[in-house]
Design a protein around this motif. Structure first.
Motif, PDB file in Angstrom:
ATOM      1  N   ALA A  46       0.838  -1.207   0.000  1.00  0.00           N
ATOM      2  CA  ALA A  46       0.000   0.000   0.000  1.00  0.00           C
ATOM      3  C   ALA A  46       0.870   1.253   0.000  1.00  0.00           C
ATOM      4  N   GLN A  47       1.919   1.212   0.796  1.00  0.00           N
ATOM      5  CA  GLN A  47       2.831   2.357   0.860  1.00  0.00           C
ATOM      6  C   GLN A  47       3.569   2.542  -0.462  1.00  0.00           C
ATOM      7  N   ARG A  48       4.029   1.464  -1.056  1.00  0.00           N
ATOM      8  CA  ARG A  48       4.740   1.545  -2.334  1.00  0.00           C
ATOM      9  C   ARG A  48       3.862   2.103  -3.451  1.00  0.00           C
ATOM     10  N   LEU A  49       2.589   1.660  -3.465  1.00  0.00           N
ATOM     11  CA  LEU A  49       1.679   2.047  -4.541  1.00  0.00           C
ATOM     12  C   LEU A  49       0.875   3.304  -4.246  1.00  0.00           C
ATOM     13  N   GLY A  50       0.876   3.724  -2.986  1.00  0.00           N
ATOM     14  CA  GLY A  50       0.088   4.889  -2.597  1.00  0.00           C
ATOM     15  C   GLY A  50      -1.412   4.616  -2.652  1.00  0.00           C
ATOM     16  N   TRP A  52      -4.963   2.556  -0.624  1.00  0.00           N
ATOM     17  CA  TRP A  52      -5.541   2.172   0.660  1.00  0.00           C
ATOM     18  C   TRP A  52      -5.228   0.701   0.909  1.00  0.00           C
ATOM     19  N   GLU A  53      -4.752   0.398   2.100  1.00  0.00           N
ATOM     20  CA  GLU A  53      -4.365  -0.962   2.470  1.00  0.00           C
ATOM     21  C   GLU A  53      -5.497  -1.971   2.282  1.00  0.00           C
ATOM     22  N   GLY A  54      -6.715  -1.551   2.548  1.00  0.00           N
ATOM     23  CA  GLY A  54      -7.872  -2.434   2.424  1.00  0.00           C
ATOM     24  C   GLY A  54      -8.203  -2.815   0.989  1.00  0.00           C
ATOM     25  N   SER A  55      -7.625  -2.117   0.030  1.00  0.00           N
ATOM     26  CA  SER A  55      -7.900  -2.433  -1.376  1.00  0.00           C
ATOM     27  C   SER A  55      -6.984  -3.542  -1.911  1.00  0.00           C
ATOM     28  N   ILE A  56      -6.058  -3.989  -1.098  1.00  0.00           N
ATOM     29  CA  ILE A  56      -5.113  -5.025  -1.509  1.00  0.00           C
ATOM     30  C   ILE A  56      -5.630  -6.385  -1.033  1.00  0.00           C
ATOM     31  N   GLU A  57      -5.697  -7.334  -1.968  1.00  0.00           N
ATOM     32  CA  GLU A  57      -6.252  -8.651  -1.661  1.00  0.00           C
ATOM     33  C   GLU A  57      -5.194  -9.743  -1.687  1.00  0.00           C
ATOM     34  N   LEU A  58      -5.367 -10.718  -0.815  1.00  0.00           N
ATOM     35  CA  LEU A  58      -4.538 -11.916  -0.827  1.00  0.00           C
ATOM     36  C   LEU A  58      -5.062 -12.811  -1.944  1.00  0.00           C
ATOM     37  N   SER A  95      -3.311  -5.849  -6.412  1.00  0.00           N
ATOM     38  CA  SER A  95      -3.804  -4.481  -6.361  1.00  0.00           C
ATOM     39  C   SER A  95      -3.915  -3.968  -7.791  1.00  0.00           C
ATOM     40  N   ARG A  96      -5.077  -3.403  -8.109  1.00  0.00           N
ATOM     41  CA  ARG A  96      -5.296  -2.832  -9.445  1.00  0.00           C
ATOM     42  C   ARG A  96      -4.927  -3.799 -10.570  1.00  0.00           C
TER      43      ARG A  96
END
Length: 114
Positions: A46-50, A52-58, A95-96
Motif C-alpha cells: 500500500a505504501q509503495r503504490l500509494g 488504501w491498504e484495504g484495497s489489496i487482496e490476498l 492491487s489494481r
C-alpha cells in the motif's frame, strides 16, 4: 504423606493442563504469524503504490516454504546470503489487476517482483 500425594497429583494435573494449553498456543501462534506477515506485506505494498491498504487482496494460499538461503528466493545482485535452510512463507497480493509476490521469514517480508 497426604500432603505429598496432593502435591504430586497437583503437579501431574498442572503438567497435563500446561501441555494442552501449550499445543493450542503453538497452533494459534502459527496462524497469527501467517496473518502478521500478510498484514505487513499489505502495508508495504500500500505504501509503495500509494493506495488504501484495504484495497489489496490476498490471492491464493499462504504457503509454507523452506528457502535454501537467507535471500528467501529473491536474491539481489551483488549481495551474498547465508547458505542455511530458512523456514518461511510465500504468497501473492493483488492491487489494481496486478499481482505481487511476497516471501517472508524470520521477521523479514520481501517483495520479489517490484
Amino acid at each position: 504423606m497426604r500432603r505429598l500425594q496432593c502435591l504430586v497429583i497437583f503437579g501431574f494435573a498442572f503438567v497435563i493442563c500446561t501441555k494442552f494449553n501449550w499445543s493450542a498456543a503453538v497452533a494459534s501462534e502459527v496462524k497469527l504469524d501467517k496473518l502478521s506477515v500478510v498484514q505487513t506485506a499489505r502495508r508495504d505494498l500500500a505504501q509503495r503504490l500509494g493506495v488504501w491498504e484495504g484495497s489489496i487482496e490476498l490471492v491464493g494460499p499462504v504457503e509454507e516454504v523452506t528457502w535454501p538461503d537467507t535471500s528467501l528466493g529473491c536474491p539481489e545482485p551483488s549481495m551474498s546470503y547465508a547458505q542455511v535452510l530458512t523456514l518461511g512463507y510465500q504468497f501473492k497480493l493483488q492491487s489494481r489487476e496486478k499481482v505481487y509476490e511476497y516471501h517472508a521469514a524470520k521477521g523479514v517480508v520481501k517483495l520479489c517482483n517490484p
